[in-house]
Design a protein around this motif. Structure first.
Motif, mmCIF file in Angstrom:
data_model
loop_
_atom_site.group_PDB
_atom_site.id
_atom_site.type_symbol
_atom_site.label_atom_id
_atom_site.label_comp_id
_atom_site.label_asym_id
_atom_site.label_seq_id
_atom_site.Cartn_x
_atom_site.Cartn_y
_atom_site.Cartn_z
ATOM 1 N N VAL A 132 -0.736 18.829 16.390
ATOM 2 C CA VAL A 132 -1.230 20.167 16.052
ATOM 3 C C VAL A 132 -1.375 20.407 14.547
ATOM 4 O O VAL A 132 -1.989 21.393 14.147
ATOM 5 N N CYS A 133 -0.853 19.508 13.729
ATOM 6 C CA CYS A 133 -0.892 19.745 12.284
ATOM 7 C C CYS A 133 -2.327 19.653 11.753
ATOM 8 O O CYS A 133 -2.969 18.603 11.859
ATOM 9 N N PRO A 134 -2.829 20.724 11.168
ATOM 10 C CA PRO A 134 -4.231 20.718 10.693
ATOM 11 C C PRO A 134 -4.436 19.899 9.421
ATOM 12 O O PRO A 134 -5.564 19.571 9.081
ATOM 13 N N LYS A 135 -3.356 19.561 8.730
ATOM 14 C CA LYS A 135 -3.460 18.845 7.453
ATOM 15 C C LYS A 135 -2.916 17.422 7.525
ATOM 16 O O LYS A 135 -2.791 16.744 6.509
ATOM 17 N N LYS A 136 -2.588 16.968 8.743
ATOM 18 C CA LYS A 136 -2.043 15.619 8.945
ATOM 19 C C LYS A 136 -0.815 15.382 8.065
ATOM 20 O O LYS A 136 -0.599 14.292 7.525
ATOM 21 N N ASP A 148 5.251 15.623 5.173
ATOM 22 C CA ASP A 148 4.861 15.395 3.784
ATOM 23 C C ASP A 148 4.684 16.768 3.123
ATOM 24 O O ASP A 148 3.719 17.485 3.400
ATOM 25 N N GLN A 149 5.620 17.127 2.254
ATOM 26 C CA GLN A 149 5.606 18.464 1.660
ATOM 27 C C GLN A 149 4.399 18.697 0.756
ATOM 28 O O GLN A 149 3.987 19.845 0.543
ATOM 29 N N ASP A 150 3.816 17.629 0.232
ATOM 30 C CA ASP A 150 2.632 17.791 -0.617
ATOM 31 C C ASP A 150 1.403 18.193 0.203
ATOM 32 O O ASP A 150 0.483 18.824 -0.328
ATOM 33 N N LEU A 151 1.386 17.811 1.474
ATOM 34 C CA LEU A 151 0.257 18.152 2.342
ATOM 35 C C LEU A 151 0.493 19.421 3.147
ATOM 36 O O LEU A 151 -0.454 20.097 3.549
ATOM 37 N N CYS A 152 1.741 19.735 3.394
ATOM 38 C CA CYS A 152 2.094 20.865 4.264
ATOM 39 C C CYS A 152 1.636 22.197 3.670
ATOM 40 O O CYS A 152 1.827 22.467 2.482
ATOM 41 N N GLY A 156 3.261 26.572 10.169
ATOM 42 C CA GLY A 156 4.224 26.736 11.248
ATOM 43 C C GLY A 156 3.769 26.238 12.608
ATOM 44 O O GLY A 156 4.477 26.428 13.601
ATOM 45 N N LYS A 157 2.594 25.613 12.678
ATOM 46 C CA LYS A 157 2.111 25.159 13.986
ATOM 47 C C LYS A 157 3.008 24.083 14.586
ATOM 48 O O LYS A 157 3.233 24.058 15.796
ATOM 49 N N CYS A 158 3.502 23.191 13.745
ATOM 50 C CA CYS A 158 4.398 22.142 14.250
ATOM 51 C C CYS A 158 5.699 22.754 14.762
ATOM 52 O O CYS A 158 6.263 22.316 15.778
ATOM 53 N N MET A 159 6.157 23.775 14.076
ATOM 54 C CA MET A 159 7.383 24.469 14.459
ATOM 55 C C MET A 159 7.219 25.100 15.849
ATOM 56 O O MET A 159 8.112 25.004 16.703
#
Length: 516
Positions: A132-136, A148-152, A156-159
Protein backbone atom coordinates in the motif's frame (compact mmCIF):
# COMPACT_ATOMS: atom_id res chain seq x y z
CA UNK A 1 -3.42 12.40 28.96
CA UNK A 2 -5.15 15.43 30.49
CA UNK A 3 -6.61 14.93 33.91
CA UNK A 4 -4.07 12.27 34.97
CA UNK A 5 -2.01 13.34 37.98
CA UNK A 6 1.62 12.54 37.17
CA UNK A 7 5.17 13.53 38.06
CA UNK A 8 5.13 16.58 35.76
CA UNK A 9 1.89 17.76 37.37
CA UNK A 10 3.35 17.14 40.83
CA UNK A 11 6.48 19.20 40.14
CA UNK A 12 4.51 22.03 38.57
CA UNK A 13 2.21 22.30 41.57
CA UNK A 14 5.05 22.08 44.08
CA UNK A 15 6.73 25.00 42.35
CA UNK A 16 3.53 27.08 42.54
CA UNK A 17 3.10 26.23 46.23
CA UNK A 18 6.74 27.14 46.93
CA UNK A 19 6.38 30.53 45.21
CA UNK A 20 3.23 31.24 47.21
CA UNK A 21 4.86 30.12 50.45
CA UNK A 22 7.82 32.40 49.80
CA UNK A 23 5.49 35.32 49.07
CA UNK A 24 3.37 34.78 52.18
CA UNK A 25 6.43 34.40 54.41
CA UNK A 26 7.69 37.23 56.59
CA UNK A 27 11.23 36.34 55.51
CA UNK A 28 12.14 38.78 52.76
CA UNK A 29 15.48 37.21 51.86
CA UNK A 30 14.03 36.01 48.57
CA UNK A 31 17.41 35.35 46.95
CA UNK A 32 18.37 32.79 49.58
CA UNK A 33 14.96 31.12 49.48
CA UNK A 34 14.93 30.89 45.70
CA UNK A 35 18.28 29.13 45.72
CA UNK A 36 17.05 26.62 48.32
CA UNK A 37 13.66 25.72 46.80
CA UNK A 38 15.06 23.28 44.17
CA UNK A 39 16.66 21.36 47.05
CA UNK A 40 13.39 21.37 48.98
CA UNK A 41 11.49 19.91 46.01
CA UNK A 42 14.21 17.51 44.83
CA UNK A 43 15.71 16.04 47.98
CA UNK A 44 18.52 13.57 48.52
CA UNK A 45 21.37 12.46 46.28
CA UNK A 46 19.62 10.28 43.75
CA UNK A 47 17.83 11.53 40.66
CA UNK A 48 14.17 10.58 40.63
CA UNK A 49 13.01 11.61 37.17
CA UNK A 50 16.09 12.24 35.02
CA UNK A 51 19.69 11.17 34.65
CA UNK A 52 21.06 13.69 37.12
CA UNK A 53 19.77 15.23 40.34
CA UNK A 54 21.61 18.41 39.35
CA UNK A 55 19.68 18.59 36.09
CA UNK A 56 16.41 18.08 37.96
CA UNK A 57 17.21 20.97 40.29
CA UNK A 58 18.32 23.21 37.43
CA UNK A 59 14.96 22.66 35.72
CA UNK A 60 13.11 23.42 38.96
CA UNK A 61 15.12 26.65 39.12
CA UNK A 62 13.93 27.75 35.69
CA UNK A 63 10.34 26.81 36.46
CA UNK A 64 10.63 28.87 39.63
CA UNK A 65 11.88 31.90 37.71
CA UNK A 66 9.11 31.68 35.13
CA UNK A 67 6.49 31.20 37.84
CA UNK A 68 7.61 34.54 39.27
CA UNK A 69 7.43 36.26 35.89
CA UNK A 70 11.19 36.23 35.26
CA UNK A 71 12.77 35.14 31.96
CA UNK A 72 14.57 31.86 31.30
CA UNK A 73 18.31 32.23 31.86
CA UNK A 74 20.91 31.94 29.13
CA UNK A 75 22.55 28.60 29.91
CA UNK A 76 25.82 29.70 28.33
CA UNK A 77 26.26 32.45 30.94
CA UNK A 78 26.96 32.08 34.65
CA UNK A 79 24.16 33.23 36.90
CA UNK A 80 22.05 32.47 39.95
CA UNK A 81 18.42 31.34 39.98
CA UNK A 82 17.57 34.52 41.86
CA UNK A 83 19.15 36.91 39.35
CA UNK A 84 16.72 39.75 38.67
CA UNK A 85 14.32 38.78 41.48
CA UNK A 86 14.12 42.45 42.51
CA UNK A 87 12.02 43.02 39.39
CA UNK A 88 9.37 40.64 40.74
CA UNK A 89 9.19 41.96 44.31
CA UNK A 90 6.43 44.35 43.33
CA UNK A 91 2.68 44.56 43.71
CA UNK A 92 2.10 45.22 40.03
CA UNK A 93 3.89 43.49 37.18
CA UNK A 94 2.56 42.75 33.73
CA UNK A 95 3.57 39.70 31.75
CA UNK A 96 6.59 40.21 29.54
CA UNK A 97 6.63 38.35 26.27
CA UNK A 98 7.22 35.59 25.57
CA UNK A 99 4.62 34.20 27.91
CA UNK A 100 5.15 30.54 26.95
CA UNK A 101 8.76 29.38 27.20
CA UNK A 102 10.79 26.24 26.51
CA UNK A 103 13.45 25.18 29.00
CA UNK A 104 15.86 23.78 26.44
CA UNK A 105 17.76 21.42 28.75
CA UNK A 106 14.47 19.88 29.90
CA UNK A 107 13.39 19.15 26.31
CA UNK A 108 13.75 15.51 25.19
CA UNK A 109 14.34 16.46 21.54
CA UNK A 110 11.42 14.28 20.48
CA UNK A 111 11.18 13.45 16.75
CA UNK A 112 8.90 15.86 14.91
CA UNK A 113 6.96 13.14 13.10
CA UNK A 114 7.92 9.59 12.24
CA UNK A 115 6.25 6.37 11.07
CA UNK A 116 8.14 3.38 12.43
CA UNK A 117 7.92 -0.40 12.65
CA UNK A 118 7.82 -1.88 16.15
CA UNK A 119 8.86 -5.28 17.46
CA UNK A 120 5.28 -6.35 16.93
CA UNK A 121 6.00 -6.98 13.24
CA UNK A 122 5.46 -10.69 12.49
CA UNK A 123 7.03 -10.71 9.04
CA UNK A 124 3.77 -11.92 7.55
CA UNK A 125 3.50 -13.40 4.07
CA UNK A 126 1.05 -10.81 2.71
CA UNK A 127 3.36 -7.79 3.26
CA UNK A 128 0.39 -5.46 3.05
CA UNK A 129 2.47 -2.57 4.34
CA UNK A 130 4.74 -2.88 1.29
CA UNK A 131 1.86 -3.13 -1.14
CA UNK A 132 0.00 0.00 0.00
CA UNK A 133 2.96 2.38 0.31
CA UNK A 134 2.64 5.01 -2.44
CA UNK A 135 6.33 5.96 -2.23
CA UNK A 136 7.85 2.46 -2.04
CA UNK A 137 9.34 3.42 1.33
CA UNK A 138 8.54 0.06 2.95
CA UNK A 139 10.61 -3.02 2.24
CA UNK A 140 11.26 -6.41 3.81
CA UNK A 141 14.65 -6.76 5.44
CA UNK A 142 15.60 -10.03 7.17
CA UNK A 143 11.95 -11.06 7.23
CA UNK A 144 10.61 -7.87 8.81
CA UNK A 145 9.25 -4.57 7.51
CA UNK A 146 11.56 -1.59 7.40
CA UNK A 147 10.73 2.01 6.48
CA UNK A 148 13.09 4.28 4.56
CA UNK A 149 12.59 7.58 6.38
CA UNK A 150 13.96 9.57 3.44
CA UNK A 151 11.15 8.27 1.22
CA UNK A 152 8.36 8.13 3.79
CA UNK A 153 5.73 10.89 3.57
CA UNK A 154 4.00 9.88 6.83
CA UNK A 155 0.70 9.14 5.11
CA UNK A 156 -0.03 6.27 7.53
CA UNK A 157 -1.29 3.82 4.91
CA UNK A 158 1.12 1.12 6.03
CA UNK A 159 0.03 1.68 9.61
CA UNK A 160 -3.62 1.18 8.68
CA UNK A 161 -2.86 -1.90 6.58
CA UNK A 162 -0.81 -3.82 9.13
CA UNK A 163 -2.96 -6.64 10.55
CA UNK A 164 -0.88 -6.67 13.75
CA UNK A 165 -0.94 -2.89 14.33
CA UNK A 166 2.84 -3.17 14.46
CA UNK A 167 3.48 0.13 12.67
CA UNK A 168 3.00 3.35 14.61
CA UNK A 169 3.25 7.06 14.01
CA UNK A 170 4.97 9.11 16.68
CA UNK A 171 5.00 12.88 16.82
CA UNK A 172 6.39 15.47 19.18
CA UNK A 173 3.44 15.94 21.62
CA UNK A 174 3.86 19.70 21.92
CA UNK A 175 3.84 20.12 18.15
CA UNK A 176 0.87 17.79 17.73
CA UNK A 177 -1.14 19.86 20.21
CA UNK A 178 -0.25 23.18 18.59
CA UNK A 179 -3.03 24.35 16.31
CA UNK A 180 -0.80 27.08 14.88
CA UNK A 181 2.09 24.86 13.70
CA UNK A 182 4.30 27.15 15.75
CA UNK A 183 6.67 24.50 17.13
CA UNK A 184 9.67 23.17 15.25
CA UNK A 185 13.17 21.87 16.03
CA UNK A 186 16.32 23.90 16.53
CA UNK A 187 19.76 22.77 15.36
CA UNK A 188 20.01 20.41 18.36
CA UNK A 189 16.61 18.84 17.79
CA UNK A 190 15.09 20.71 20.74
CA UNK A 191 11.62 22.19 20.47
CA UNK A 192 11.49 25.85 19.52
CA UNK A 193 8.48 28.19 19.34
CA UNK A 194 7.87 30.54 16.45
CA UNK A 195 6.38 33.45 18.37
CA UNK A 196 5.11 35.08 15.19
CA UNK A 197 2.65 32.17 14.97
CA UNK A 198 2.08 31.42 18.67
CA UNK A 199 -1.19 32.67 20.21
CA UNK A 200 -0.33 31.57 23.79
CA UNK A 201 -3.17 29.05 24.08
CA UNK A 202 -0.92 26.93 26.32
CA UNK A 203 -1.86 23.54 24.89
CA UNK A 204 1.81 22.72 24.31
CA UNK A 205 2.74 23.24 27.94
CA UNK A 206 0.16 20.71 29.17
CA UNK A 207 1.07 18.26 26.39
CA UNK A 208 4.82 18.04 26.96
CA UNK A 209 5.45 14.80 28.92
CA UNK A 210 8.88 16.10 30.02
CA UNK A 211 7.58 19.34 31.54
CA UNK A 212 9.88 21.41 29.35
CA UNK A 213 7.34 24.11 28.42
CA UNK A 214 6.31 26.65 31.03
CA UNK A 215 4.30 29.87 31.12
CA UNK A 216 5.03 32.86 33.33
CA UNK A 217 3.04 33.56 36.49
CA UNK A 218 1.98 36.33 38.86
CA UNK A 219 1.42 34.45 42.12
CA UNK A 220 4.22 36.32 43.83
CA UNK A 221 3.00 39.77 42.77
CA UNK A 222 -0.63 39.05 43.69
CA UNK A 223 0.30 38.03 47.22
CA UNK A 224 2.69 40.97 47.52
CA UNK A 225 -0.22 43.31 46.70
CA UNK A 226 -2.32 41.67 49.42
CA UNK A 227 0.49 41.98 51.96
CA UNK A 228 0.95 45.68 51.32
CA UNK A 229 -2.73 46.24 52.08
CA UNK A 230 -4.26 46.54 48.61
CA UNK A 231 -7.87 45.52 48.11
CA UNK A 232 -7.48 42.55 45.74
CA UNK A 233 -10.76 41.19 44.37
CA UNK A 234 -10.92 37.76 42.73
CA UNK A 235 -12.88 37.54 39.47
CA UNK A 236 -13.46 33.81 39.00
CA UNK A 237 -14.13 32.33 35.57
CA UNK A 238 -17.22 30.09 35.11
CA UNK A 239 -14.96 27.07 34.55
CA UNK A 240 -14.05 27.02 38.27
CA UNK A 241 -16.85 24.59 39.15
CA UNK A 242 -15.39 21.21 40.07
CA UNK A 243 -11.79 22.30 39.58
CA UNK A 244 -10.80 22.13 43.24
CA UNK A 245 -11.94 18.62 44.10
CA UNK A 246 -15.01 16.52 44.79
CA UNK A 247 -17.36 18.07 47.30
CA UNK A 248 -15.73 21.50 47.07
CA UNK A 249 -18.76 23.70 46.48
CA UNK A 250 -18.65 27.22 45.02
CA UNK A 251 -19.27 28.54 48.55
CA UNK A 252 -16.19 26.68 49.80
CA UNK A 253 -14.11 28.09 46.96
CA UNK A 254 -15.20 31.60 47.96
CA UNK A 255 -14.22 30.91 51.57
CA UNK A 256 -10.83 29.53 50.50
CA UNK A 257 -10.11 32.53 48.29
CA UNK A 258 -10.88 34.91 51.15
CA UNK A 259 -8.70 32.85 53.46
CA UNK A 260 -5.91 33.13 50.87
CA UNK A 261 -6.13 36.92 51.10
CA UNK A 262 -8.66 38.10 48.53
CA UNK A 263 -10.99 40.76 49.89
CA UNK A 264 -13.98 39.66 47.82
CA UNK A 265 -14.97 37.20 45.08
CA UNK A 266 -17.01 37.91 41.94
CA UNK A 267 -18.22 35.41 39.33
CA UNK A 268 -17.09 36.26 35.79
CA UNK A 269 -20.36 34.81 34.50
CA UNK A 270 -21.80 38.29 35.12
CA UNK A 271 -19.40 39.64 32.50
CA UNK A 272 -20.30 36.74 30.21
CA UNK A 273 -23.92 37.87 30.40
CA UNK A 274 -22.97 41.40 29.33
CA UNK A 275 -20.86 39.94 26.52
CA UNK A 276 -23.86 37.87 25.38
CA UNK A 277 -26.13 40.90 25.30
CA UNK A 278 -23.61 42.93 23.32
CA UNK A 279 -22.86 40.15 20.83
CA UNK A 280 -26.59 39.53 20.32
CA UNK A 281 -27.08 43.21 19.48
CA UNK A 282 -24.08 43.17 17.13
CA UNK A 283 -25.33 40.08 15.31
CA UNK A 284 -28.83 41.46 14.78
CA UNK A 285 -27.46 44.76 13.54
CA UNK A 286 -24.76 43.46 11.20
CA UNK A 287 -25.65 39.99 9.86
CA UNK A 288 -26.33 39.69 6.96
CA UNK A 289 -26.91 43.33 6.00
CA UNK A 290 -23.41 44.62 6.81
CA UNK A 291 -21.34 41.44 6.91
CA UNK A 292 -21.88 37.79 5.92
CA UNK A 293 -21.29 36.28 9.38
CA UNK A 294 -20.10 37.20 12.87
CA UNK A 295 -17.58 35.45 15.12
CA UNK A 296 -17.55 35.53 18.92
CA UNK A 297 -14.78 37.37 20.75
CA UNK A 298 -14.41 35.84 24.21
CA UNK A 299 -11.53 33.39 23.50
CA UNK A 300 -8.40 35.51 22.96
CA UNK A 301 -6.31 32.74 21.38
CA UNK A 302 -9.03 32.01 18.80
CA UNK A 303 -9.48 35.71 18.10
CA UNK A 304 -5.76 36.26 17.49
CA UNK A 305 -5.52 33.16 15.29
CA UNK A 306 -8.43 34.36 13.15
CA UNK A 307 -6.90 37.81 12.73
CA UNK A 308 -3.45 36.40 11.97
CA UNK A 309 -4.51 33.85 9.39
CA UNK A 310 -7.70 35.39 8.01
CA UNK A 311 -7.08 39.16 8.19
CA UNK A 312 -9.93 39.75 5.74
CA UNK A 313 -12.32 38.63 8.52
CA UNK A 314 -10.90 40.95 11.19
CA UNK A 315 -13.97 43.19 11.19
CA UNK A 316 -16.31 40.19 11.37
CA UNK A 317 -15.12 39.25 14.87
CA UNK A 318 -17.36 40.84 17.48
CA UNK A 319 -15.97 43.97 19.10
CA UNK A 320 -17.65 43.03 22.38
CA UNK A 321 -15.24 43.03 25.30
CA UNK A 322 -14.45 39.66 26.85
CA UNK A 323 -16.20 38.51 30.05
CA UNK A 324 -12.94 39.02 31.97
CA UNK A 325 -12.70 42.69 30.99
CA UNK A 326 -16.40 43.44 31.43
CA UNK A 327 -16.38 41.89 34.91
CA UNK A 328 -13.24 43.82 35.85
CA UNK A 329 -14.88 47.06 34.77
CA UNK A 330 -17.98 46.27 36.82
CA UNK A 331 -15.75 45.70 39.84
CA UNK A 332 -13.72 48.88 39.36
CA UNK A 333 -16.83 50.96 38.86
CA UNK A 334 -17.77 50.22 42.48
CA UNK A 335 -14.21 49.75 43.80
CA UNK A 336 -12.03 52.20 41.83
CA UNK A 337 -8.97 51.63 44.03
CA UNK A 338 -9.14 47.84 44.01
CA UNK A 339 -6.89 45.50 42.09
CA UNK A 340 -8.66 42.81 40.06
CA UNK A 341 -7.23 39.32 39.83
CA UNK A 342 -8.80 37.15 37.14
CA UNK A 343 -8.71 33.49 38.14
CA UNK A 344 -9.39 31.08 35.34
CA UNK A 345 -8.30 28.19 33.15
CA UNK A 346 -6.53 30.13 30.42
CA UNK A 347 -2.92 30.99 29.58
CA UNK A 348 -3.90 33.39 26.77
CA UNK A 349 -5.79 35.57 29.26
CA UNK A 350 -2.43 36.50 30.76
CA UNK A 351 -1.38 38.25 27.59
CA UNK A 352 -4.84 39.70 27.02
CA UNK A 353 -4.56 41.42 30.41
CA UNK A 354 -1.11 42.73 29.47
CA UNK A 355 -2.44 44.85 26.62
CA UNK A 356 -1.96 48.52 27.36
CA UNK A 357 -5.67 49.14 26.80
CA UNK A 358 -6.65 46.52 29.40
CA UNK A 359 -4.01 47.00 32.10
CA UNK A 360 -6.22 49.48 33.93
CA UNK A 361 -8.98 46.84 34.11
CA UNK A 362 -7.19 43.61 35.05
CA UNK A 363 -4.16 43.73 37.33
CA UNK A 364 -3.35 40.03 37.74
CA UNK A 365 -4.21 36.77 35.98
CA UNK A 366 -3.80 33.43 37.75
CA UNK A 367 -4.80 29.95 36.65
CA UNK A 368 -6.74 27.52 38.82
CA UNK A 369 -3.56 25.50 39.21
CA UNK A 370 -1.61 28.52 40.42
CA UNK A 371 -4.35 29.41 42.92
CA UNK A 372 -4.25 25.85 44.20
CA UNK A 373 -0.59 26.52 44.99
CA UNK A 374 -1.72 29.46 47.14
CA UNK A 375 -4.19 27.22 48.97
CA UNK A 376 -1.46 24.65 49.65
CA UNK A 377 0.94 27.32 50.91
CA UNK A 378 -1.69 28.67 53.31
CA UNK A 379 -2.59 25.18 54.52
CA UNK A 380 -6.21 25.55 53.40
CA UNK A 381 -8.13 22.26 53.53
CA UNK A 382 -10.73 22.81 50.81
CA UNK A 383 -13.04 19.87 51.58
CA UNK A 384 -13.13 20.82 55.28
CA UNK A 385 -13.29 24.61 55.05
CA UNK A 386 -16.52 26.20 56.26
CA UNK A 387 -18.55 27.46 53.30
CA UNK A 388 -18.89 31.21 52.83
CA UNK A 389 -22.59 32.06 52.83
CA UNK A 390 -22.07 35.58 51.49
CA UNK A 391 -24.44 36.29 48.63
CA UNK A 392 -22.56 35.56 45.43
CA UNK A 393 -22.99 38.14 42.66
CA UNK A 394 -23.96 35.39 40.24
CA UNK A 395 -24.42 35.26 36.53
CA UNK A 396 -27.15 33.46 34.63
CA UNK A 397 -27.11 29.91 33.33
CA UNK A 398 -26.21 31.31 29.91
CA UNK A 399 -23.14 33.09 31.29
CA UNK A 400 -21.97 30.08 33.25
CA UNK A 401 -22.04 27.87 30.14
CA UNK A 402 -19.44 30.07 28.47
CA UNK A 403 -16.95 27.64 30.03
CA UNK A 404 -17.86 24.75 27.72
CA UNK A 405 -17.57 24.45 23.97
CA UNK A 406 -20.70 25.72 22.25
CA UNK A 407 -21.81 27.68 25.31
CA UNK A 408 -21.07 31.15 23.97
CA UNK A 409 -22.98 30.65 20.71
CA UNK A 410 -25.82 28.98 22.60
CA UNK A 411 -26.16 31.97 24.94
CA UNK A 412 -26.28 34.48 22.07
CA UNK A 413 -28.61 32.34 19.97
CA UNK A 414 -31.15 31.72 22.76
CA UNK A 415 -31.20 35.39 23.75
CA UNK A 416 -31.85 36.56 20.18
CA UNK A 417 -34.55 33.97 19.56
CA UNK A 418 -36.24 34.71 22.89
CA UNK A 419 -36.49 38.44 22.22
CA UNK A 420 -37.19 38.14 18.49
CA UNK A 421 -39.91 35.52 17.95
CA UNK A 422 -39.68 33.92 14.53
CA UNK A 423 -35.96 34.58 14.22
CA UNK A 424 -33.66 31.56 13.87
CA UNK A 425 -29.94 31.99 14.42
CA UNK A 426 -27.69 29.47 12.69
CA UNK A 427 -24.53 28.67 14.64
CA UNK A 428 -21.30 26.83 13.97
CA UNK A 429 -18.93 26.04 16.83
CA UNK A 430 -15.37 24.73 16.64
CA UNK A 431 -13.01 23.67 19.43
CA UNK A 432 -9.27 23.40 18.98
CA UNK A 433 -7.41 25.81 16.70
CA UNK A 434 -7.09 23.30 13.85
CA UNK A 435 -10.86 22.90 13.77
CA UNK A 436 -11.30 26.65 14.10
CA UNK A 437 -9.14 27.11 11.01
CA UNK A 438 -11.30 24.60 9.11
CA UNK A 439 -14.41 26.52 10.17
CA UNK A 440 -12.95 29.75 8.81
CA UNK A 441 -12.03 28.04 5.56
CA UNK A 442 -15.70 27.07 5.24
CA UNK A 443 -16.64 30.70 5.91
CA UNK A 444 -14.15 31.83 3.28
CA UNK A 445 -15.87 29.54 0.78
CA UNK A 446 -19.20 31.19 1.60
CA UNK A 447 -20.67 28.13 3.28
CA UNK A 448 -21.37 29.87 6.60
CA UNK A 449 -23.04 33.06 5.45
CA UNK A 450 -25.63 34.19 7.98
CA UNK A 451 -24.02 32.18 10.76
CA UNK A 452 -22.77 33.01 14.24
CA UNK A 453 -19.34 31.38 14.59
CA UNK A 454 -17.92 30.35 17.94
CA UNK A 455 -14.23 29.52 18.22
CA UNK A 456 -12.54 27.95 21.23
CA UNK A 457 -8.78 27.38 21.17
CA UNK A 458 -8.89 24.53 23.69
CA UNK A 459 -10.60 21.23 22.73
CA UNK A 460 -13.59 21.11 25.06
CA UNK A 461 -13.70 24.85 25.67
CA UNK A 462 -12.38 26.80 28.66
CA UNK A 463 -12.67 23.73 30.90
CA UNK A 464 -9.75 22.33 28.87
CA UNK A 465 -7.52 25.36 29.34
CA UNK A 466 -3.85 24.96 30.24
CA UNK A 467 -4.43 26.01 33.86
CA UNK A 468 -7.19 23.57 34.77
CA UNK A 469 -7.05 20.86 37.43
CA UNK A 470 -9.94 18.51 36.61
CA UNK A 471 -10.46 15.98 33.77
CA UNK A 472 -12.14 17.76 30.86
CA UNK A 473 -15.26 15.60 30.48
CA UNK A 474 -15.96 15.64 34.21
CA UNK A 475 -15.42 19.41 34.44
CA UNK A 476 -17.72 20.03 31.49
CA UNK A 477 -20.50 17.97 33.08
CA UNK A 478 -20.17 19.81 36.39
CA UNK A 479 -20.30 23.23 34.73
CA UNK A 480 -23.47 22.28 32.87
CA UNK A 481 -25.02 20.96 36.08
CA UNK A 482 -24.12 24.19 37.89
CA UNK A 483 -25.65 26.22 35.07
CA UNK A 484 -28.85 24.17 35.04
CA UNK A 485 -29.33 24.87 38.75
CA UNK A 486 -29.41 28.62 38.08
CA UNK A 487 -32.93 30.06 38.18
CA UNK A 488 -31.93 32.78 35.69
CA UNK A 489 -31.62 31.20 32.25
CA UNK A 490 -31.11 34.11 29.85
CA UNK A 491 -28.38 36.75 29.86
CA UNK A 492 -30.79 39.67 30.00
CA UNK A 493 -32.14 38.41 33.35
CA UNK A 494 -28.88 39.52 34.97
CA UNK A 495 -29.16 42.40 37.44
CA UNK A 496 -26.36 44.06 35.46
CA UNK A 497 -28.03 43.79 32.06
CA UNK A 498 -28.76 47.51 31.84
CA UNK A 499 -25.09 48.37 32.29
CA UNK A 500 -23.80 47.01 28.97
CA UNK A 501 -23.25 50.31 27.21
CA UNK A 502 -21.99 52.08 30.33
CA UNK A 503 -19.41 49.40 31.11
CA UNK A 504 -18.32 48.82 27.51
CA UNK A 505 -17.63 52.51 26.98
CA UNK A 506 -16.15 53.46 30.34
CA UNK A 507 -13.08 54.82 28.56
CA UNK A 508 -12.67 56.95 25.46
CA UNK A 509 -10.57 54.22 23.82
CA UNK A 510 -12.28 50.82 24.23
CA UNK A 511 -10.09 47.87 25.12
CA UNK A 512 -9.53 45.29 22.42
CA UNK A 513 -10.43 41.76 23.38
CA UNK A 514 -7.42 39.87 22.08
CA UNK A 515 -3.87 39.85 23.44
CA UNK A 516 -1.00 41.36 21.50
Amino acid sequence: MRGVYNSVTDIRRKVFASIADMAYSDNTDYKERMESIPYEIIQGKQAKYRDSVFLERAIIGERLRLGMGLPVRDITTAGAISDGVEESVVAEKFYDQPLVNIISFACHACPEKKVMVTNGCQGCLSHQCVEVCPKKAVSIVDGHSEIDQDLCVKCGKCMDACPYHAIIKIERPCAASCGMNAIHSDEDGKAQINYDKCVSCGQCLVSCPFGAIVDKGQIFQTIHAMKQGDEVIAAVAPAFVGQFGAGVTPEKVIAALKEAGFSDVVEVAIGADLCTIEEAEDFLEKVPEKQPFMATSCCPAWSVMAKKEFPQFKDYISMALTPMVLTARLIKKDHPNAKVCFIGPCAAKKLEASRRSIRSDVDFVLTFEEVMGMFVAKGIDLPQIEADETTFDIGTAAGREFAVSGGVAKAVKTLIEKNNPGTTVKVQAAEGLKNCRTMLMMAKAGRLNGYLLEGMACPGGCVAGAGTLAPIAKASAQVKKYANEDAMKFADESVHSEKVQEISHMYDVPAESDPA
